[in-house]
Write a protein that holds these residues in place. Structure first.
Motif, PDB file in Angstrom:
ATOM      1  N   GLU A  56       0.827  -1.203   0.000  1.00 54.62           N
ATOM      2  CA  GLU A  56       0.000   0.000   0.000  1.00 54.62           C
ATOM      3  C   GLU A  56       0.866   1.260   0.000  1.00 54.62           C
ATOM      4  N   GLN A  57       1.972   1.224   0.718  1.00 53.15           N
ATOM      5  CA  GLN A  57       2.874   2.378   0.703  1.00 53.15           C
ATOM      6  C   GLN A  57       3.468   2.575  -0.693  1.00 53.15           C
ATOM      7  N   ARG A  59       2.049   1.560  -3.459  1.00 57.85           N
ATOM      8  CA  ARG A  59       0.961   1.954  -4.365  1.00 57.85           C
ATOM      9  C   ARG A  59       0.856   3.476  -4.431  1.00 57.85           C
ATOM     10  N   ALA A  60       0.939   4.128  -3.285  1.00 53.89           N
ATOM     11  CA  ALA A  60       0.851   5.590  -3.257  1.00 53.89           C
ATOM     12  C   ALA A  60       2.023   6.218  -4.012  1.00 53.89           C
ATOM     13  N   THR A  61       3.217   5.660  -3.831  1.00 53.09           N
ATOM     14  CA  THR A  61       4.399   6.189  -4.524  1.00 53.09           C
ATOM     15  C   THR A  61       4.300   5.995  -6.028  1.00 53.09           C
ATOM     16  N   GLY A  63       1.586   5.667  -7.761  1.00 52.79           N
ATOM     17  CA  GLY A  63       0.544   6.565  -8.256  1.00 52.79           C
ATOM     18  C   GLY A  63       1.053   7.974  -8.468  1.00 52.79           C
ATOM     19  N   ARG A  64       2.021   8.377  -7.657  1.00 53.61           N
ATOM     20  CA  ARG A  64       2.591   9.728  -7.765  1.00 53.61           C
ATOM     21  C   ARG A  64       3.655   9.817  -8.852  1.00 53.61           C
ATOM     22  N   THR A 183      10.206   3.520   0.668  1.00 57.15           N
ATOM     23  CA  THR A 183       8.896   3.375   0.016  1.00 57.15           C
ATOM     24  C   THR A 183       8.478   4.659  -0.703  1.00 57.15           C
ATOM     25  N   ASP A 184       9.331   5.685  -0.648  1.00 52.48           N
ATOM     26  CA  ASP A 184       9.028   6.937  -1.356  1.00 52.48           C
ATOM     27  C   ASP A 184       9.606   6.970  -2.765  1.00 52.48           C
TER      28      ASP A 184
END
Length: 370
Positions: A56-57, A59-61, A63-64, A183-184
């Protein structure tokens, strides 16, 4: 390992590419998810809900930083057509190298060779990983409007792997066990795909730098028709290796110049494979003598003289399973690929599944493009 290989051609916008991927390789993707459940539990004691929390972490990265690839993964999940397979499961496959916090133990020996003044660039590797994954591997092409066509060997469910594109940009991968993980930043398999969407080595490197680097420590050996670079990437920065006097870059599973991360020794055979591959290529140079290297050295020669080498087995260039390890940790060379780039000519590659030179590899040499 024998038999035919799955060959799939994907085209369209991102979601549609993913949907076709998921539909065509649904049984193999389900198999991969089962295999990685076991590997995560074995190597880092994660159960699947814990894996999905880290996914999930990422996924956010993704997506960005790479929204198109997240859409492609959404399409893969939908294409599998199982209610218990969602987007995060596919993200977990694509971030598998990062979620395990550097605990993987895959090998791999890679080399890039600019053959004198011939204008020919070779790029190849043995890819070593869990034997259970080997039967699922597929050959894939991806076509999107406005981007080079991609040909690669991949694990089903993963959007980027080892291969090349119609602009003669190719990538190989060596795993590195080191910390930290971020995760970033983008997982390494997404960076491989990003490179394969570029039209030159320089454009790929510039893209990596714009994205901020890799989420984990890994080595990408990248080449185009003009040059090669060994990219020792990490969340803390990278080091770029250049060709030696013979036009060679050889890499295994430890950093040679990047000192920015905590990298404990792990694969004792990695330094041996590095020096052995360099020595074998040096022998070829001496034997060829005054004949232009580009006329004498090709994919078949490298398979036979370098990638089939079994010295220091089981941790050889051609890796065989270690009998001292359990069946879940059975690691061996699953395929060999050698790509050839020449200015003004169509790029091409030869792929053999299994351990080259063992007699157990596929008798068929798969050609890309097909």
């Amino acid at each position: 390992m024998g038999g035919g290989r799955l060959v799939i051609d994907l085209f369209g916008p991102p979601y549609e590419i993913g949907l076709k991927h998921g539909q065509a390789l649904a049984p193999q993707i389900l198999s991969q998810l089962q295999i990685y459940r076991g590997i995560f539990a074995d190597t880092c004691k994660y159960d699947w809900p814990q894996v999905l929390e880290v996914a999930e972490q990422f996924r956010a990265t993704i997506g960005r930083l790479a929204p198109d690839l997240l859409e492609e993964m959404r399409g893969i999940a939908d294409g599998v057509g199982q209610s218990d397979v969602g987007l995060l499961d596919i993200v977990a496959l694509n971030a598998r190298s990062e979620i395990a916090l550097g605990q993987w133990d895959d090998g791999c020996t890679a080399l890039a060779w600019k053959l004198g003044t011939s204008g020919k660039q070779l790029l190849g590797q043995n890819w070593d990983w869990r034997a259970s994954v080997g039967e699922n591997l597929a050959l894939m092409s991806i076509r999107r409007v406005g981007k080079p066509t991609i040909w690669m060997v991949t694990e089903p469910g993963i959007v980027g792997k080892i291969g090349f594109n119609s602009s003669s940009v190719g990538v190989c991968l060596n795993a590195i066990r080191a910390r930290p993980i971020s995760t970033d930043l983008l997982p390494i398999h997404l960076l491989l795909r990003t490179a394969l969407e570029c039209d030159s080595l320089d454009a790929a490197i510039a893209t990596f730098e714009t994205l901020g680097g890799a989420a984990s420590s890994q080595h990408i050996l990248i080449a185009d028709a003009h040059r090669a670079r060994g990219l020792e990437l990490s969340p803390r920065g990278g080091a770029y290796l250049r060709e030696d006097a013979d036009g060679l870059i050889v890499h295994t599973n430890h950093f040679l110049q990047n000192r920015l991360v905590d990298e404990p020794p792990w694969l004792s055979g990695s330094p041996f494979r590095l020096e052995k591959a360099r020595a074998l290529c040096g022998e070829i140079v001496k034997e060829v003598g005054p004949v232009p290297l580009g006329d004498a050295v090709n994919a078949a020669l490298l398979r036979r003289r370098v990638f089939a080498n079994t010295e220091n087995s089981p941790q050889a260039i051609c890796c065989s399973p270690d009998p001292a390890r359990g069946p879940l940790a059975k690691i061996e060379t699953l395929f060999n690929i050698v790509m050839t780039f020449e200015d003004g000519k169509q790029p091409r590659a030869e792929v053999v599944f299994g351990r080259p030179g063992s007699g157990a590899e596929t008798r068929v040499v798969y050609n890309m493009p097909w």
